[in-house]
Design a protein around this motif. Structure first.
Motif, PDB file in Angstrom:
ATOM      1  N   TRP A  62     -14.194  16.209  59.436  1.00 51.21           N
ATOM      2  CA  TRP A  62     -15.151  15.246  59.979  1.00 51.21           C
ATOM      3  C   TRP A  62     -14.475  14.025  60.585  1.00 51.21           C
ATOM      4  O   TRP A  62     -15.146  13.118  61.068  1.00 51.21           O
ATOM      5  CB  TRP A  62     -16.115  14.799  58.885  1.00 51.21           C
ATOM      6  CG  TRP A  62     -17.147  15.834  58.529  1.00 51.21           C
ATOM      7  CD1 TRP A  62     -17.463  16.973  59.201  1.00 51.21           C
ATOM      8  CD2 TRP A  62     -18.013  15.786  57.403  1.00 51.21           C
ATOM      9  NE1 TRP A  62     -18.467  17.651  58.566  1.00 51.21           N
ATOM     10  CE2 TRP A  62     -18.830  16.944  57.449  1.00 51.21           C
ATOM     11  CE3 TRP A  62     -18.185  14.905  56.344  1.00 51.21           C
ATOM     12  CZ2 TRP A  62     -19.796  17.226  56.492  1.00 51.21           C
ATOM     13  CZ3 TRP A  62     -19.140  15.177  55.387  1.00 51.21           C
ATOM     14  CH2 TRP A  62     -19.939  16.329  55.466  1.00 51.21           C
ATOM     15  N   GLY A  63     -13.135  13.972  60.543  1.00 53.24           N
ATOM     16  CA  GLY A  63     -12.418  12.873  61.180  1.00 53.24           C
ATOM     17  C   GLY A  63     -11.900  11.810  60.244  1.00 53.24           C
ATOM     18  O   GLY A  63     -11.404  10.779  60.690  1.00 53.24           O
ATOM     19  N   PHE A  64     -11.976  12.043  58.949  1.00 49.83           N
ATOM     20  CA  PHE A  64     -11.453  11.100  57.964  1.00 49.83           C
ATOM     21  C   PHE A  64     -10.194  11.719  57.361  1.00 49.83           C
ATOM     22  O   PHE A  64     -10.296  12.641  56.549  1.00 49.83           O
ATOM     23  CB  PHE A  64     -12.494  10.820  56.864  1.00 49.83           C
ATOM     24  CG  PHE A  64     -13.759  10.209  57.398  1.00 49.83           C
ATOM     25  CD1 PHE A  64     -13.850   8.837  57.578  1.00 49.83           C
ATOM     26  CD2 PHE A  64     -14.845  10.999  57.739  1.00 49.83           C
ATOM     27  CE1 PHE A  64     -15.024   8.268  58.075  1.00 49.83           C
ATOM     28  CE2 PHE A  64     -16.016  10.443  58.245  1.00 49.83           C
ATOM     29  CZ  PHE A  64     -16.097   9.077  58.410  1.00 49.83           C
ATOM     30  N   PRO A  65      -9.003  11.267  57.761  1.00 50.35           N
ATOM     31  CA  PRO A  65      -7.761  11.941  57.353  1.00 50.35           C
ATOM     32  C   PRO A  65      -7.555  11.948  55.839  1.00 50.35           C
ATOM     33  O   PRO A  65      -8.025  11.072  55.121  1.00 50.35           O
ATOM     34  CB  PRO A  65      -6.668  11.142  58.053  1.00 50.35           C
ATOM     35  CG  PRO A  65      -7.298   9.859  58.461  1.00 50.35           C
ATOM     36  CD  PRO A  65      -8.771  10.079  58.565  1.00 50.35           C
ATOM     37  N   TYR A  66      -6.828  12.970  55.394  1.00 54.65           N
ATOM     38  CA  TYR A  66      -6.543  13.145  53.968  1.00 54.65           C
ATOM     39  C   TYR A  66      -6.027  11.869  53.317  1.00 54.65           C
ATOM     40  O   TYR A  66      -6.412  11.540  52.201  1.00 54.65           O
ATOM     41  CB  TYR A  66      -5.487  14.236  53.763  1.00 54.65           C
ATOM     42  CG  TYR A  66      -5.970  15.634  54.008  1.00 54.65           C
ATOM     43  CD1 TYR A  66      -6.759  16.297  53.073  1.00 54.65           C
ATOM     44  CD2 TYR A  66      -5.629  16.318  55.168  1.00 54.65           C
ATOM     45  CE1 TYR A  66      -7.202  17.589  53.288  1.00 54.65           C
ATOM     46  CE2 TYR A  66      -6.067  17.610  55.395  1.00 54.65           C
ATOM     47  CZ  TYR A  66      -6.844  18.246  54.457  1.00 54.65           C
ATOM     48  OH  TYR A  66      -7.285  19.515  54.667  1.00 54.65           O
ATOM     49  N   ASP A  67      -5.133  11.179  53.992  1.00 55.29           N
ATOM     50  CA  ASP A  67      -4.508  10.001  53.389  1.00 55.29           C
ATOM     51  C   ASP A  67      -5.274   8.713  53.677  1.00 55.29           C
ATOM     52  O   ASP A  67      -4.818   7.628  53.343  1.00 55.29           O
ATOM     53  CB  ASP A  67      -3.055   9.866  53.840  1.00 55.29           C
ATOM     54  CG  ASP A  67      -2.926   9.734  55.354  1.00 55.29           C
ATOM     55  OD1 ASP A  67      -3.925   9.939  56.077  1.00 55.29           O
ATOM     56  OD2 ASP A  67      -1.811   9.425  55.820  1.00 55.29           O
ATOM     57  N   GLY A  68      -6.449   8.831  54.268  1.00 53.69           N
ATOM     58  CA  GLY A  68      -7.258   7.649  54.563  1.00 53.69           C
ATOM     59  C   GLY A  68      -8.091   7.208  53.371  1.00 53.69           C
ATOM     60  O   GLY A  68      -8.361   7.975  52.435  1.00 53.69           O
ATOM     61  N   ASP A  69      -8.529   5.973  53.415  1.00 57.55           N
ATOM     62  CA  ASP A  69      -9.299   5.383  52.319  1.00 57.55           C
ATOM     63  C   ASP A  69     -10.608   6.120  52.067  1.00 57.55           C
ATOM     64  O   ASP A  69     -10.959   6.415  50.925  1.00 57.55           O
ATOM     65  CB  ASP A  69      -9.568   3.907  52.633  1.00 57.55           C
ATOM     66  CG  ASP A  69     -10.300   3.200  51.513  1.00 57.55           C
ATOM     67  OD1 ASP A  69      -9.794   3.223  50.369  1.00 57.55           O
ATOM     68  OD2 ASP A  69     -11.388   2.642  51.771  1.00 57.55           O
ATOM     69  N   ALA A  70     -11.325   6.467  53.129  1.00 54.89           N
ATOM     70  CA  ALA A  70     -12.631   7.121  52.969  1.00 54.89           C
ATOM     71  C   ALA A  70     -12.490   8.476  52.289  1.00 54.89           C
ATOM     72  O   ALA A  70     -13.212   8.782  51.336  1.00 54.89           O
ATOM     73  CB  ALA A  70     -13.317   7.277  54.324  1.00 54.89           C
ATOM     74  N   ALA A  71     -11.559   9.290  52.761  1.00 54.10           N
ATOM     75  CA  ALA A  71     -11.366  10.622  52.168  1.00 54.10           C
ATOM     76  C   ALA A  71     -10.922  10.515  50.716  1.00 54.10           C
ATOM     77  O   ALA A  71     -11.372  11.289  49.866  1.00 54.10           O
ATOM     78  CB  ALA A  71     -10.344  11.425  52.974  1.00 54.10           C
ATOM     79  N   ARG A  72     -10.071   9.574  50.417  1.00 58.71           N
ATOM     80  CA  ARG A  72      -9.615   9.388  49.026  1.00 58.71           C
ATOM     81  C   ARG A  72     -10.775   9.001  48.115  1.00 58.71           C
ATOM     82  O   ARG A  72     -10.920   9.537  47.021  1.00 58.71           O
ATOM     83  CB  ARG A  72      -8.533   8.327  48.956  1.00 58.71           C
ATOM     84  CG  ARG A  72      -7.201   8.782  49.427  1.00 58.71           C
ATOM     85  CD  ARG A  72      -6.170   7.705  49.203  1.00 58.71           C
ATOM     86  NE  ARG A  72      -4.901   8.109  49.747  1.00 58.71           N
ATOM     87  CZ  ARG A  72      -4.059   7.280  50.343  1.00 58.71           C
ATOM     88  NH1 ARG A  72      -4.375   6.004  50.475  1.00 58.71           N
ATOM     89  NH2 ARG A  72      -2.916   7.727  50.808  1.00 58.71           N
ATOM     90  N   ARG A  73     -11.593   8.049  48.563  1.00 62.83           N
ATOM     91  CA  ARG A  73     -12.707   7.596  47.722  1.00 62.83           C
ATOM     92  C   ARG A  73     -13.728   8.704  47.497  1.00 62.83           C
ATOM     93  O   ARG A  73     -14.167   8.928  46.371  1.00 62.83           O
ATOM     94  CB  ARG A  73     -13.360   6.351  48.320  1.00 62.83           C
ATOM     95  CG  ARG A  73     -12.475   5.115  48.155  1.00 62.83           C
ATOM     96  CD  ARG A  73     -13.107   3.820  48.602  1.00 62.83           C
ATOM     97  NE  ARG A  73     -13.379   3.853  50.030  1.00 62.83           N
ATOM     98  CZ  ARG A  73     -14.577   3.627  50.566  1.00 62.83           C
ATOM     99  NH1 ARG A  73     -15.607   3.350  49.809  1.00 62.83           N
ATOM    100  NH2 ARG A  73     -14.740   3.671  51.865  1.00 62.83           N
ATOM    101  N   VAL A  74     -14.082   9.421  48.555  1.00 63.88           N
ATOM    102  CA  VAL A  74     -15.052  10.516  48.410  1.00 63.88           C
ATOM    103  C   VAL A  74     -14.474  11.617  47.530  1.00 63.88           C
ATOM    104  O   VAL A  74     -15.161  12.150  46.649  1.00 63.88           O
ATOM    105  CB  VAL A  74     -15.485  11.051  49.794  1.00 63.88           C
ATOM    106  CG1 VAL A  74     -16.301  12.325  49.653  1.00 63.88           C
ATOM    107  CG2 VAL A  74     -16.282   9.986  50.546  1.00 63.88           C
ATOM    108  N   SER A  75     -13.202  11.947  47.722  1.00 60.08           N
ATOM    109  CA  SER A  75     -12.562  12.987  46.905  1.00 60.08           C
ATOM    110  C   SER A  75     -12.509  12.593  45.429  1.00 60.08           C
ATOM    111  O   SER A  75     -12.722  13.440  44.555  1.00 60.08           O
ATOM    112  CB  SER A  75     -11.146  13.276  47.410  1.00 60.08           C
ATOM    113  OG  SER A  75     -11.193  13.819  48.705  1.00 60.08           O
ATOM    114  N   LEU A  76     -12.242  11.330  45.148  1.00 59.22           N
ATOM    115  CA  LEU A  76     -12.224  10.866  43.753  1.00 59.22           C
ATOM    116  C   LEU A  76     -13.615  10.947  43.124  1.00 59.22           C
ATOM    117  O   LEU A  76     -13.756  11.361  41.967  1.00 59.22           O
ATOM    118  CB  LEU A  76     -11.704   9.429  43.660  1.00 59.22           C
ATOM    119  CG  LEU A  76     -10.204   9.263  43.625  1.00 59.22           C
ATOM    120  CD1 LEU A  76      -9.829   7.785  43.769  1.00 59.22           C
ATOM    121  CD2 LEU A  76      -9.635   9.824  42.335  1.00 59.22           C
TER     122      LEU A  76
END
Length: 151
Positions: free
Chosen positions: A41-55
């Protein structure tokens, strides 16, 4: 009479839904697939958004496996990206147990404290007449170009 199409903004809602086995392996897979979906969706693995959603997914999936497991039943993860918010929903088969936010000093039970810190809002909803409950959290993400981290 014709409507002026310039007055209507295009709204794109993206969704992702997947069933997982109610095992630790299923919870790990949920976290990994959500990280991948965020990247698509355009939120890279190492980006803040992907990290927060993944957590958030990792914590809610772990709770579904640990506290919401019913033998032979899976849990479901659903993501909805609408504007600048990703809604995470994890459904499990234990309708009799709703999650409770504990104090950070308590032994164990800190996962929901983390979810509460990462999400704008969160909650749990039993589904009357259904064989599952949904625990959800809404995580704000950048509404600009997520690859560049614009807000």
């Amino acid at each position: 009479m014709h409507a002026d199409l310039r007055l209507h903004e295009t709204v794109t809602v993206r969704t992702f839904t997947q069933l997982f086995s109610s095992t630790p392996r299923g919870a790990r897979l949920a976290r990994r697939l959500v990280a991948h979906r965020m990247d698509v969706w355009g939120f890279p693995y190492d980006g803040d958004a992907a990290r927060r959603v993944s957590l958030v997914v990792a914590e809610l999936a772990a709770n579904a496996v640990r506290h919401g497991r019913v033998r032979g039943r899976s849990f479901r993860v659903r993501l909805l990206l609408d504007g600048g918010v990703v809604r995470v929903e994890v459904a499990d088969a234990r309708t009799d147990r709703l999650p409770v936010l504990r104090e950070p000093d308590d032994e164990g039970g800190r996962g929901l404290v983390l979810v509460a810190a990462l999400a704008e809002r969160w909650g749990a909803e039993p589904r009357p007449g259904c064989a599952y409950k949904v625990v959800w959290a809404e995580v704000k993400v950048a509404v600009g170009d997520p690859r560049r981290g614009e807000a």
